[in-house]
Design a protein around this motif. Structure first.
Motif, PDB file in Angstrom:
ATOM      1  N   GLN A 294     -26.802  60.711  -4.126  1.00  0.00           N
ATOM      2  CA  GLN A 294     -27.000  59.566  -3.226  1.00  0.00           C
ATOM      3  C   GLN A 294     -26.555  58.274  -3.891  1.00  0.00           C
ATOM      4  O   GLN A 294     -25.929  57.423  -3.266  1.00  0.00           O
ATOM      5  CB  GLN A 294     -28.457  59.475  -2.787  1.00  0.00           C
ATOM      6  CG  GLN A 294     -28.852  60.553  -1.801  1.00  0.00           C
ATOM      7  CD  GLN A 294     -30.339  60.519  -1.498  1.00  0.00           C
ATOM      8  OE1 GLN A 294     -31.104  59.781  -2.109  1.00  0.00           O
ATOM      9  NE2 GLN A 294     -30.753  61.349  -0.529  1.00  0.00           N
ATOM     10  N   GLN A 295     -26.896  58.106  -5.153  1.00  0.00           N
ATOM     11  CA  GLN A 295     -26.478  56.898  -5.871  1.00  0.00           C
ATOM     12  C   GLN A 295     -24.979  56.888  -6.093  1.00  0.00           C
ATOM     13  O   GLN A 295     -24.350  55.845  -6.064  1.00  0.00           O
ATOM     14  CB  GLN A 295     -27.220  56.789  -7.201  1.00  0.00           C
ATOM     15  CG  GLN A 295     -28.671  56.432  -7.048  1.00  0.00           C
ATOM     16  CD  GLN A 295     -29.381  56.292  -8.387  1.00  0.00           C
ATOM     17  OE1 GLN A 295     -28.790  56.558  -9.438  1.00  0.00           O
ATOM     18  NE2 GLN A 295     -30.632  55.886  -8.341  1.00  0.00           N
TER      19      GLN A 295
ATOM     20  N   ARG B  72     -22.742  58.206  -4.050  1.00  0.00           N
ATOM     21  CA  ARG B  72     -22.130  57.856  -2.761  1.00  0.00           C
ATOM     22  C   ARG B  72     -22.250  56.354  -2.495  1.00  0.00           C
ATOM     23  O   ARG B  72     -21.363  55.744  -1.922  1.00  0.00           O
ATOM     24  CB  ARG B  72     -22.797  58.617  -1.638  1.00  0.00           C
ATOM     25  CG  ARG B  72     -22.019  59.835  -1.255  1.00  0.00           C
ATOM     26  CD  ARG B  72     -22.539  60.416   0.024  1.00  0.00           C
ATOM     27  NE  ARG B  72     -23.390  61.539  -0.368  1.00  0.00           N
ATOM     28  CZ  ARG B  72     -24.431  61.961   0.308  1.00  0.00           C
ATOM     29  NH1 ARG B  72     -24.795  61.382   1.412  1.00  0.00           N
ATOM     30  NH2 ARG B  72     -25.126  62.980  -0.114  1.00  0.00           N
ATOM     31  N   GLY B  73     -23.363  55.757  -2.914  1.00  0.00           N
ATOM     32  CA  GLY B  73     -23.561  54.327  -2.709  1.00  0.00           C
ATOM     33  C   GLY B  73     -22.676  53.484  -3.599  1.00  0.00           C
ATOM     34  O   GLY B  73     -22.354  52.342  -3.274  1.00  0.00           O
ATOM     35  N   ALA B  74     -22.251  54.014  -4.732  1.00  0.00           N
ATOM     36  CA  ALA B  74     -21.425  53.257  -5.653  1.00  0.00           C
ATOM     37  C   ALA B  74     -19.972  53.195  -5.222  1.00  0.00           C
ATOM     38  O   ALA B  74     -19.223  52.327  -5.648  1.00  0.00           O
ATOM     39  CB  ALA B  74     -21.515  53.853  -7.054  1.00  0.00           C
TER      40      ALA B  74
END
Length: 96
Positions: free
Chosen positions: A90-91, A93-95
């Motif tokens: 998830q992190q 993908r957010g980056a």
């Protein structure tokens, strides 16, 4: 050299055998070193789970208590790893 002299020789006098023993020892040490984190994890888990296993032995047989604790600890480790991987993805993908 007589038969008596041949029997009196020490195994350390045989250089080839000594070299083979040293090489085998080095390979065995390399195998143990590669597995060391897993061995340490097993020791830590055993140390942590001893009190729970002793309590469970009062209600069921020792082998059943050990099997259930081992299964539960492996399941909890898989859940923990899956949770960490999910958060990392998830992190990630957010980056992007």
């Amino acid at each position: 050299m007589t038969k008596r002299d041949a029997k009196a020789r020490w195994p350390s006098d045989r250089v080839g055998l000594s070299i083979l023993a040293v090489v085998s020892g080095v390979f065995a040490a390399l195998i143990v070193v590669t597995q060391l984190p897993y061995i340490i994890l097993a020791i830590i888990l055993a140390y942590i789970l001893i009190p729970a296993q002793q309590r469970l032995k009062q209600y069921m047989s020792a082998s059943s208590a050990a099997l259930s604790l081992t299964s539960l600890s492996v399941l909890l480790l898989f859940i923990l790893v899956a949770y960490i991987i999910t958060i990392a993805l998830q992190q990630g993908r957010g980056a992007i």
